[in-house]
Design a protein around this motif. Structure first.
Motif, PDB file in Angstrom:
ATOM      1  N   ASP A  18      73.075 -65.944 -44.175  1.00 42.84           N
ATOM      2  CA  ASP A  18      72.335 -65.896 -42.919  1.00 42.84           C
ATOM      3  C   ASP A  18      71.524 -64.611 -42.816  1.00 42.84           C
ATOM      4  OD1 ASP A  18      72.334 -67.161 -39.913  1.00 42.84           O
ATOM      5  OD2 ASP A  18      72.294 -64.971 -39.847  1.00 42.84           O
ATOM      6  N   ARG A  76      67.511 -64.899 -42.743  1.00 41.86           N
ATOM      7  CA  ARG A  76      66.916 -64.730 -41.412  1.00 41.86           C
ATOM      8  C   ARG A  76      66.499 -63.292 -41.117  1.00 41.86           C
ATOM      9  NH1 ARG A  76      70.974 -68.579 -37.780  1.00 41.86           N
ATOM     10  NH2 ARG A  76      70.352 -70.563 -38.731  1.00 41.86           N
ATOM     11  N   SER A  77      67.286 -62.315 -41.584  1.00 41.89           N
ATOM     12  CA  SER A  77      66.973 -60.924 -41.256  1.00 41.89           C
ATOM     13  C   SER A  77      65.958 -60.314 -42.218  1.00 41.89           C
ATOM     14  CB  SER A  77      68.254 -60.076 -41.256  1.00 41.89           C
ATOM     15  OG  SER A  77      69.155 -60.531 -40.272  1.00 41.89           O
ATOM     16  N   THR A 137      74.788 -54.560 -40.623  1.00 38.45           N
ATOM     17  CA  THR A 137      73.733 -55.158 -39.796  1.00 38.45           C
ATOM     18  C   THR A 137      72.764 -54.129 -39.236  1.00 38.45           C
ATOM     19  OG1 THR A 137      75.275 -55.109 -37.909  1.00 38.45           O
ATOM     20  CG2 THR A 137      75.097 -57.174 -39.139  1.00 38.45           C
ATOM     21  N   ASP A 147      78.687 -68.148 -33.969  1.00 36.32           N
ATOM     22  CA  ASP A 147      77.313 -68.549 -34.261  1.00 36.32           C
ATOM     23  C   ASP A 147      76.644 -69.117 -33.010  1.00 36.32           C
ATOM     24  OD1 ASP A 147      75.051 -69.059 -35.859  1.00 36.32           O
ATOM     25  OD2 ASP A 147      75.647 -71.149 -36.103  1.00 36.32           O
ATOM     26  N   GLY A 148      75.514 -68.526 -32.640  1.00 42.53           N
ATOM     27  CA  GLY A 148      74.779 -68.977 -31.464  1.00 42.53           C
ATOM     28  C   GLY A 148      75.293 -68.417 -30.163  1.00 42.53           C
ATOM     29  N   ARG A 149      76.422 -67.734 -30.192  1.00 45.52           N
ATOM     30  CA  ARG A 149      77.008 -67.181 -28.973  1.00 45.52           C
ATOM     31  C   ARG A 149      76.972 -65.660 -28.967  1.00 45.52           C
ATOM     32  NH1 ARG A 149      79.974 -71.575 -30.577  1.00 45.52           N
ATOM     33  NH2 ARG A 149      80.286 -73.221 -29.015  1.00 45.52           N
ATOM     34  N   VAL A 150      77.411 -65.058 -30.080  1.00 48.59           N
ATOM     35  CA  VAL A 150      77.430 -63.602 -30.198  1.00 48.59           C
ATOM     36  C   VAL A 150      76.648 -63.225 -31.447  1.00 48.59           C
ATOM     37  CG1 VAL A 150      78.863 -61.532 -30.322  1.00 48.59           C
ATOM     38  CG2 VAL A 150      79.734 -63.575 -29.156  1.00 48.59           C
ATOM     39  N   PRO A 151      75.663 -62.334 -31.354  1.00 43.21           N
ATOM     40  CA  PRO A 151      74.863 -61.967 -32.528  1.00 43.21           C
ATOM     41  C   PRO A 151      75.706 -61.289 -33.605  1.00 43.21           C
ATOM     42  CG  PRO A 151      73.820 -61.222 -30.483  1.00 43.21           C
ATOM     43  CD  PRO A 151      75.215 -61.670 -30.133  1.00 43.21           C
ATOM     44  N   LEU A 152      75.289 -61.482 -34.869  1.00 44.57           N
ATOM     45  CA  LEU A 152      75.990 -60.807 -35.966  1.00 44.57           C
ATOM     46  C   LEU A 152      75.924 -59.298 -35.825  1.00 44.57           C
ATOM     47  CD1 LEU A 152      75.032 -62.891 -39.149  1.00 44.57           C
ATOM     48  CD2 LEU A 152      77.292 -62.642 -38.117  1.00 44.57           C
ATOM     49  N   GLY A 153      74.867 -58.793 -35.178  1.00 45.33           N
ATOM     50  CA  GLY A 153      74.745 -57.355 -34.960  1.00 45.33           C
ATOM     51  C   GLY A 153      75.844 -56.784 -34.086  1.00 45.33           C
TER      52      GLY A 153
END
Length: 417
Positions: free
Chosen positions: A242, A246-247, A301, A366-372
């Motif tokens: 991911d 994406r990043s 991240t 996923d979709g709730r809390v950012p990986l950052g």
């Protein structure tokens, strides 16, 4: 016996390569086919949960059947699963993602079974007087598989899924051919315990291995530290596709190059391990490696450039290889030979128990809390936990008489002007 030993080394090398290909490819393929971090996490969990259950089963069966025949049976199952997977992907291409996960579950269970069988097979084929050198060679073969798998996997990701399944299946057939060529055990040998009551026997084997770990405080501490480190490793395996796509805007195939460079760096650090342990001691090396891993994981991240991210992953993998050496030394040193098989199965089960857990955590996030936010939070909690654990391990290492010779050698060298 040189011939069988050489074939044994080849058997372990092929097995590790096939297994590492599965571990690398399944989360990546899941993300490629779905574009979802959640599916990548689910794939990691589905891949590891059955493996953990299979480990004690492998210890139970390997103690009751001829270990060579046990190896052959598991390779046969892997080959049949591979052929079925290839056929299913060709006939039902829209279901390739589900097929890959099912194939990886079956093959992964067999890989864990052969892991236990391979450890036991070493005792039959390798004389005690050359066991230390043999273990070093096996460690090098395992690290080589860790290095080659991402390089091969990165190329396979760019091809159709069917080619991925086909290449791994071919490796299983090579392993099967080698396993058939190994000598069988003596037919006069009988199992130490009856085969009946398998469920209760399995529970007893697992409980015995867990008790052995709990009875040796320094081993328990190292196992807990390994669980924390593997939590971070599982998070990287899940989140890396991911982040890279994406990043940083790269394809999934770049992951293979990134992991290969990290593997080369880890291999390059290995020759220094003996000197580092002799100079600073096991605990200092373990603490430096694990705490460094937690720090670079926390920073993943925050890397704005891909080469910085890749460099952090490389540092993590170097620390992982260093910590693995410490694990092997402690395990071989403090566990009695008559307890080694069941204890190794219990150790591996505990070591990788956090991997499916972190897969579920990232899937839920996923979709709730950012990986950052997720990645630094996991990293900071692990960093604090490892720091406290390493402080706790200091008196435990000092109180472990089996490790004193290593420490005495270190102190003696330190006194030499």
């Amino acid at each position: 016996m040189r011939g069988p030993r050489s074939r044994y080394y080849a058997l372990r090398a092929i097995g590790w390569l096939a297994d590492q290909l599965l571990l690398f490819l399944v989360p990546v393929l899941a993300f490629k086919l779905t574009g979802s971090l959640a599916w990548s996490g689910i794939a990691l969990t589905a891949q590891w949960a059955p493996r953990l259950i299979a480990l004690p089963v492998g210890g139970l069966l390997a103690d009751r059947f001829d270990v060579t025949a046990f190896y052959v049976v598991n390779d046969l199952v892997r080959c049949m699963a591979g052929l079925a997977g290839v056929l299913a992907i060709i006939l039902f291409p829209d279901e390739a993602g589900a097929t890959v996960i099912v194939f990886s579950v079956v093959a992964g269970v067999c890989c864990e079974q052969t892991l236990v069988a391979g450890e036991k097979l070493a005792g039959r084929l390798i004389p005690p007087e050359i066991m230390p050198g043999a273990q070093s060679l096996l460690g090098s073969l395992e690290q080589g598989a860790l290095l080659l798998a991402p390089a091969i996997g990165g190329g396979l990701v760019l091809l159709d899924t069917v080619w991925t399944a086909l290449v791994i299946t071919m490796l299983f057939f090579v392993s099967l051919a080698i396993a058939f060529s190994l000598p069988e055990g003596r037919r006069t040998e009988k199992p130490d315990r009856p085969i009946s009551g398998s469920l209760s026997s399995l529970a007893g084997e697992l409980a015995t291995g867990l008790r052995t770990i709990g009875r040796i405080p320094v081993l328990l501490g190292i196992v807990v530290a390994t669980m924390l480190v593997n939590l971070l490793l599982g998070a990287i395996q899940t989140a890396a596709p991911d982040l890279v796509v994406r990043s940083y805007g790269h394809s999934e195939g770049v992951l293979g190059t990134m992991y290969t460079v990290a593997g080369i760096a880890a291999m390059a650090a290995m020759p220094a391990m003996n000197r580092l342990i002799r100079r600073f001691g096991l605990l200092a090396v373990a603490a430096a490696a694990s705490l460094t891993q937690a720090v670079v994981f926390t920073l993943l991240t925050s890397a704005s450039l891909f080469w910085v991210f890749a460099g952090l992953v490389a540092v993590f993998m170097i620390g992982d290889s260093m910590f693995t050496v410490v694990i092997r030394i402690v395990r071989i040193t403090v566990v009695r030979p008559d307890e080694f098989g069941r204890t190794v199965a219990a150790i591996h089960m505990l070591n990788f128990a956090p991997v499916p857990l972190v897969g579920l955590i990232l899937a839920a996030a996923d979709g709730r809390v950012p990986l950052g936010i997720v990645i630094p939070t996991i990293g900071l909690v692990t960093l604090v936990s490892l720091a406290l654990l390493m402080r706790r391990l200091r008196p435990l290492v000092a109180a472990c008489p089996d490790l004193h010779p290593l420490e005495e050698k270190r102190k003696a060298r330190a006194l030499v002007p």
